[in-house]
Write a protein that holds these residues in place. Structure first.
Motif, short mmCIF file in Angstrom:
data_model
loop_
_atom_site.label_atom_id
_atom_site.label_comp_id
_atom_site.label_asym_id
_atom_site.label_seq_id
_atom_site.Cartn_x
_atom_site.Cartn_y
_atom_site.Cartn_z
N ASN A 35 0.80 -1.20 -0.03
CA ASN A 35 0.07 -0.07 -0.14
C ASN A 35 0.83 1.38 -0.13
O ASN A 35 2.12 1.32 0.35
N ASP A 36 0.28 2.17 -0.33
CA ASP A 36 0.97 3.68 -0.40
C ASP A 36 0.72 4.13 1.08
O ASP A 36 0.15 3.50 1.83
N VAL A 37 1.66 5.10 1.58
CA VAL A 37 1.66 5.56 2.78
C VAL A 37 1.14 6.91 2.76
O VAL A 37 1.28 7.92 1.73
N VAL A 38 0.09 7.41 3.76
CA VAL A 38 -0.34 8.80 3.75
C VAL A 38 0.49 9.50 4.76
O VAL A 38 0.91 9.05 5.79
N MET A 39 0.76 10.84 4.14
CA MET A 39 1.80 11.68 5.06
C MET A 39 1.19 12.97 5.26
O MET A 39 0.62 13.46 4.40
N ILE A 82 13.29 12.15 15.07
CA ILE A 82 14.89 11.97 14.63
C ILE A 82 15.21 10.56 15.13
O ILE A 82 16.43 10.37 15.13
N GLY A 83 14.58 9.83 15.71
CA GLY A 83 15.01 8.49 16.24
C GLY A 83 13.65 7.48 16.70
O GLY A 83 12.58 8.32 16.98
N SER A 84 13.87 6.47 16.87
CA SER A 84 12.56 5.65 17.31
C SER A 84 12.67 5.60 18.76
O SER A 84 11.58 5.22 19.39
N GLU A 86 11.72 7.35 11.30
CA GLU A 86 12.58 8.23 10.79
C GLU A 86 12.39 8.18 9.65
O GLU A 86 11.61 7.65 8.90
N ALA A 87 12.81 9.51 9.06
CA ALA A 87 12.57 10.01 7.55
C ALA A 87 12.82 8.94 6.49
O ALA A 87 12.35 8.80 5.32
N ASP A 88 14.07 8.16 6.77
CA ASP A 88 14.49 7.22 5.68
C ASP A 88 13.68 5.89 5.62
O ASP A 88 13.91 5.03 4.62
N LYS A 89 13.01 5.95 6.62
CA LYS A 89 11.97 4.47 6.56
C LYS A 89 10.51 4.82 6.04
O LYS A 89 9.56 4.17 6.19
N ILE A 90 10.18 6.40 5.57
CA ILE A 90 8.88 6.47 5.16
C ILE A 90 8.32 5.77 4.19
O ILE A 90 7.34 5.31 4.23
N CYS A 91 9.06 5.31 3.41
CA CYS A 91 8.62 4.49 2.01
C CYS A 91 9.04 3.10 1.86
O CYS A 91 9.05 2.43 1.03
N ARG A 92 9.59 2.63 3.18
CA ARG A 92 9.72 1.16 3.21
C ARG A 92 8.49 0.22 3.14
O ARG A 92 8.82 -0.85 2.96
N SER A 103 8.37 20.09 8.83
CA SER A 103 9.00 19.16 8.93
C SER A 103 8.65 17.97 7.25
O SER A 103 9.42 17.58 6.72
N GLY A 104 7.30 18.12 7.35
CA GLY A 104 6.70 17.20 6.40
C GLY A 104 7.06 17.75 4.94
O GLY A 104 7.28 16.98 4.11
N ASN A 105 6.88 19.02 4.82
CA ASN A 105 6.99 19.47 3.54
C ASN A 105 8.63 19.39 3.20
O ASN A 105 8.95 19.11 1.99
N VAL A 106 9.55 19.55 4.05
CA VAL A 106 11.26 19.20 3.94
C VAL A 106 11.28 17.74 3.33
O VAL A 106 11.77 17.31 2.46
N ALA A 107 10.47 16.87 4.10
CA ALA A 107 10.68 15.38 3.98
C ALA A 107 10.15 14.99 2.49
O ALA A 107 10.70 14.33 1.76
N LEU A 108 9.00 15.83 2.31
CA LEU A 108 8.42 15.18 0.85
C LEU A 108 9.23 16.01 -0.30
O LEU A 108 9.40 15.11 -1.36
N LYS A 109 9.75 16.85 0.00
CA LYS A 109 10.51 17.44 -0.96
C LYS A 109 11.76 16.60 -1.08
O LYS A 109 12.44 16.40 -2.31
#
Length: 356
Positions: free
Chosen positions: A139-143, A184-186, A217-223, A235-241
């Motif tokens: 599935n896609d992820v909602v952000m 910034i961490g789990s 964390e940001a590197d796991k958004i699309c896992r 933060s959301g806009n920065v992560a999206l870009k």
């Protein structure tokens, strides 16, 4: 069953009327129970409808000459809203002439006009901009939030989590969406007071239609191991870009590599099925349609550069939100939390002061 009409700002977007009408016509084939209110210059809309008799038969045109440009500031857009296609489309939702509005126009202007006209629903302090991002999972992820609110407190983040989970149940079909706060961490000691307090509230809340599991964390958004990622708009806009930029970087790097030599070109032909799959997965048109959640009405933002398929996807998102009564779902979940539970929890000495 008769469903509410969808109002289309036909003048928004980089290419304006033609793409918006082509996209609405494509969406109409997939959701033939819906009717449309096409808002904008009547002459241009009628000309675009000539090749789409099916859409023409199921649509009404609301003529208006004004257009919100991409350069207009939100304050300027608010002053001119009543005479513009964007403003009239949102007004149609407010008056009950349409169940939702879709626009590819100026995002800041769309948010300002929608918030002033529709107001936030009971129990929501601020609306949030939510979108679907591709993942490695099924599935896609909602952000959310992706830029509507640059600063948020814990109460806002809890409300975003509830709204995002309601949207995810519609978008993914998962009855208990996996929700996490961007951090910034789990570890529980990481992050700002607002993020940690929001996590404490969500852990303590009972009977919510979600599975809250702390931080990501940001590197796991699309896992693919989370369905909803919640954060403040900055933060959301920065992560999206960053995600979008990385996707373009990978695509451009592959393109450059495959064209660097004869051997690379042969390698491209062999791997073309895989690269086509990658291209499809990263194409923003296939995930088009950001939603302003928390308003007394549904407003969906299409990419300004979207093609007809992208606009059709944005309209399809709108149709599903109407079909699944996402607004009512959000209200029901807010009632389960209750206003008293949205107060900030008491800080725990020795933990709240610790920093990453």
């Amino acid at each position: 069953m008769s469903l509410p009409r969808i109002a289309i700002d036909a003048m928004g977007g980089d290419e304006g009327v033609r793409v918006m009408i082509d996209g609405a016509a494509l969406a109409r084939r997939r959701h033939d129970r819906f009717k449309f209110l096409l808002v904008g210059d009547e002459t241009r809309i009628k000309a675009a409808l000539e090749t789409h008799p099916n859409l023409r038969a199921s649509s009404e045109i609301l003529h208006t000459e004004g257009v919100i440009s991409g350069e207009d500031k939100p304050s300027q857009a608010l002053r001119r809203a009543k005479g513009t296609s964007m403003g009239r489309a949102i007004e149609a939702v407010k008056l009950g002439h349409a169940g939702a509005a879709v626009s590819a126009g100026n995002t800041g202007a769309l948010m300002a006009i929608a918030k002033l006209s529709l107001r936030t629903m009971p129990g929501i302090d601020r609306p949030a901009l939510a979108a679907l991002l591709p993942t490695l999972g099924d599935n896609d992820v909602v952000m959310l939030d992706l830029g509507a609110n640059t600063e948020c407190d814990s109460r806002n983040l809890v409300q975003f989590a509830i709204m995002g989970a309601a949207y995810a149940r519609v978008a993914t079909g998962r009855e208990q969406p996996r929700v996490r706060l961007l951090n910034i961490g789990s570890e529980e000691i990481k992050g700002t007071d607002e993020v940690r307090d929001a996590a404490a509230i969500l852990r303590a809340a009972a009977d919510l239609s979600m599975s809250f599991d702390g931080f990501t964390e940001a590197d796991k958004i699309c896992r693919g191991d989370v369905d909803v990622v919640v954060t403040d708009g900055f933060s959301g806009n920065v992560a999206l870009k960053a995600v979008e930029g990385t996707a373009r970087f990978v695509a451009d790097l592959l393109k450059r590599g495959f064209s660097s030599s004869l051997r690379s070109k042969i390698g491209f032909l062999i791997s073309k099925p895989a690269t086509e799959l990658l291209k499809h997965h990263l194409d923003p048109n296939n995930h088009n349609g950001a939603v302003f959640l928390g308003l007394n009405g549904i407003v969906v933002k299409s990419h300004g550069s979207a093609n007809a398929a992208g606009v059709a996807n944005a309209v399809a998102v709108t149709a599903r939100l109407l079909e699944e009564n996402v607004t009512e779902r959000i209200i029901a979940d807010l009632a389960r939390v209750g206003g008293s539970n949205l107060r900030k929890p008491r800080k725990v000495p020795g933990v709240q002061e610790e920093r990453a």
